[in-house]
Design a protein around this motif. Structure first.
Motif, mmCIF file in Angstrom:
data_model
loop_
_atom_site.group_PDB
_atom_site.id
_atom_site.type_symbol
_atom_site.label_atom_id
_atom_site.label_comp_id
_atom_site.label_asym_id
_atom_site.label_seq_id
_atom_site.Cartn_x
_atom_site.Cartn_y
_atom_site.Cartn_z
ATOM 1 N N MET A 1 0.754 -1.290 -0.011
ATOM 2 C CA MET A 1 0.045 -0.030 -0.042
ATOM 3 C C MET A 1 0.829 1.317 -0.097
ATOM 4 N N ARG A 2 0.653 1.939 -1.408
ATOM 5 C CA ARG A 2 1.769 3.177 -1.287
ATOM 6 C C ARG A 2 0.901 4.554 -1.649
ATOM 7 N N SER A 3 -0.434 4.500 -2.192
ATOM 8 C CA SER A 3 -0.956 5.581 -2.266
ATOM 9 C C SER A 3 -2.288 5.686 -1.576
ATOM 10 N N VAL A 4 -2.505 6.736 -0.868
ATOM 11 C CA VAL A 4 -3.914 6.992 -0.289
ATOM 12 C C VAL A 4 -4.496 8.233 -0.597
ATOM 13 N N LEU A 5 -5.934 8.128 -0.451
ATOM 14 C CA LEU A 5 -6.719 9.064 -0.568
ATOM 15 C C LEU A 5 -7.435 9.717 0.806
ATOM 16 N N VAL A 6 -7.074 10.974 0.923
ATOM 17 C CA VAL A 6 -7.659 11.497 2.034
ATOM 18 C C VAL A 6 -8.736 12.279 2.028
ATOM 19 N N ILE A 7 -9.947 11.850 2.539
ATOM 20 C CA ILE A 7 -11.166 12.776 2.405
ATOM 21 C C ILE A 7 -11.242 13.475 3.727
ATOM 22 N N SER A 29 0.675 15.660 5.499
ATOM 23 C CA SER A 29 2.002 15.633 6.138
ATOM 24 C C SER A 29 2.435 14.718 6.833
ATOM 25 N N ILE A 30 1.789 13.816 7.584
ATOM 26 C CA ILE A 30 2.419 12.702 8.315
ATOM 27 C C ILE A 30 2.586 11.632 7.326
ATOM 28 N N LEU A 31 1.592 11.445 6.286
ATOM 29 C CA LEU A 31 1.772 10.203 5.661
ATOM 30 C C LEU A 31 2.603 10.281 4.609
ATOM 31 N N ARG A 32 2.798 11.518 4.073
ATOM 32 C CA ARG A 32 3.879 12.013 2.963
ATOM 33 C C ARG A 32 5.492 11.810 3.829
ATOM 34 N N SER A 33 5.426 12.266 4.896
ATOM 35 C CA SER A 33 6.723 11.943 5.518
ATOM 36 C C SER A 33 7.252 10.663 5.879
ATOM 37 N N ASN A 34 6.143 9.782 5.771
ATOM 38 C CA ASN A 34 6.708 8.289 5.953
ATOM 39 C C ASN A 34 6.303 7.790 4.773
ATOM 40 N N GLY A 35 6.671 8.229 3.353
ATOM 41 C CA GLY A 35 6.760 7.575 2.276
ATOM 42 C C GLY A 35 5.647 7.421 1.275
ATOM 43 N N TYR A 36 4.302 7.831 2.003
ATOM 44 C CA TYR A 36 3.128 7.530 1.102
ATOM 45 C C TYR A 36 2.982 8.532 -0.031
ATOM 46 N N ILE A 37 2.139 8.093 -0.961
ATOM 47 C CA ILE A 37 1.878 9.206 -2.184
ATOM 48 C C ILE A 37 0.232 9.684 -1.499
ATOM 49 N N VAL A 38 0.276 10.826 -1.391
ATOM 50 C CA VAL A 38 -0.993 11.248 -0.819
ATOM 51 C C VAL A 38 -1.811 12.384 -1.860
ATOM 52 N N THR A 39 -3.200 12.047 -2.028
ATOM 53 C CA THR A 39 -3.946 13.118 -2.634
ATOM 54 C C THR A 39 -5.296 13.266 -1.752
ATOM 55 N N CYS A 40 -5.784 14.408 -1.871
ATOM 56 C CA CYS A 40 -6.711 14.735 -0.823
ATOM 57 C C CYS A 40 -8.089 15.624 -1.528
ATOM 58 N N THR A 41 -9.177 15.527 -0.960
ATOM 59 C CA THR A 41 -10.291 15.966 -1.673
ATOM 60 C C THR A 41 -11.422 16.076 -0.517
ATOM 61 N N SER A 42 -12.345 16.803 -0.756
ATOM 62 C CA SER A 42 -13.794 17.019 0.097
ATOM 63 C C SER A 42 -14.886 16.871 -0.824
ATOM 64 N N ASP A 43 -14.538 16.710 -2.087
ATOM 65 C CA ASP A 43 -15.504 16.740 -3.278
ATOM 66 C C ASP A 43 -15.850 15.248 -3.812
ATOM 67 N N GLN A 44 -16.954 14.759 -3.877
ATOM 68 C CA GLN A 44 -17.231 13.503 -4.281
ATOM 69 C C GLN A 44 -17.024 13.301 -5.708
ATOM 70 N N GLU A 45 -17.327 14.546 -6.566
ATOM 71 C CA GLU A 45 -16.837 14.205 -7.958
ATOM 72 C C GLU A 45 -15.523 14.266 -8.183
ATOM 73 N N GLN A 46 -14.712 14.616 -7.486
ATOM 74 C CA GLN A 46 -13.233 14.807 -7.534
ATOM 75 C C GLN A 46 -12.765 13.486 -6.932
ATOM 76 N N ALA A 47 -13.316 12.885 -6.121
ATOM 77 C CA ALA A 47 -12.911 11.641 -5.386
ATOM 78 C C ALA A 47 -12.984 10.465 -6.525
#
Length: 208
Positions: A1-7, A29-47
């Motif tokens: 598991m390397r890529s995570v989506l933050v909602i 910040s925490i997940l990226r500092s531990n080597g994870y690829i992070v994207t984030c959104t608060s919008d369902q269409e973008q999700a």
């Protein structure tokens, strides 16, 4: 598991009240500092777009927000759903602590790197088990539904032809073989035709 989506919570995101990316306690910040690829959104269409490459979804939401988001995300893609438990999300979830929420794990802002890695690892295993349970449940419900139609069809044949249930089942089975259909499909057709005929009879005998 390397890529995570933050909602994030949409309202708070619009107001700029959740942690900015540069904040040391933000999930990004925490997940990226531990080597994870992070994207984030608060919008369902973008999700819908971001979830394609995600291996897991991190929900920085209160529990009452988690439920609709969990349902929405699982309709898009099967992946582990993990709650980000910080001061805000925890304080807003007190009344929902007994709710049945679809989650596979939990992270906090104060976990060390190895704790995050293991938490995500076990969350992945929990997700696989949850998916297996869900699939087995759906198969069981499907078999129950099929049995209902078959039993109804047998009952109709017994009534019309004055035969036993065993004989009615043999008729269904032979008809399914002859028509190269599933037994439940033949049974469903018989029940629906019978119900239409009954409705027709009732309409003819109604007093004017």
């Amino acid at each position: 598991m390397r890529s995570v989506l933050v909602i994030h919570n949409q309202k708070l995101a619009q107001e700029g009240k959740f942690f900015p990316v540069s904040d040391s306690l933000s999930p990004e910040s925490i997940l990226r500092s531990n080597g994870y690829i992070v994207t984030c959104t608060s919008d369902q269409e973008q999700a819908k777009q971001l979830i394609i490459d995600a291996d897991a979804a991190i929900l920085q939401l209160s529990m009452d927000e988690v439920k609709p988001w969990s349902t929405f995300l699982m309709q898009l893609k099967g992946l582990p759903l993990i709650w980000w438990c910080d001061e805000r999300s925890a304080s807003q979830s007190l009344e929902a602590c007994e709710d049945d929420v679809m989650l596979d794990g939990m992270l906090t802002p104060f976990m060390k790197g190895y704790e995050i890695h293991w938490a995500l690892h076990f969350s992945s295993k929990q997700f696989v088990e949850r998916q297996q349970w869900y699939n087995e449940r759906e198969q069981l419900l499907s078999r129950i539904e099929e049995r209902k139609w078959i039993d109804m069809a047998k009952s109709i044949l017994c009534e019309i032809k004055s035969i036993t249930e065993s004989e009615a089942y043999d008729i269904l089975r032979k008809q399914a073989m002859n028509e190269r259909k599933r037994l439940v499909d033949v049974a469903t057709s018989i029940v629906k035709v019978y119900q239409l005929l009954q409705v027709g009879k009732e309409s003819r005998v109604k007093p004017k």
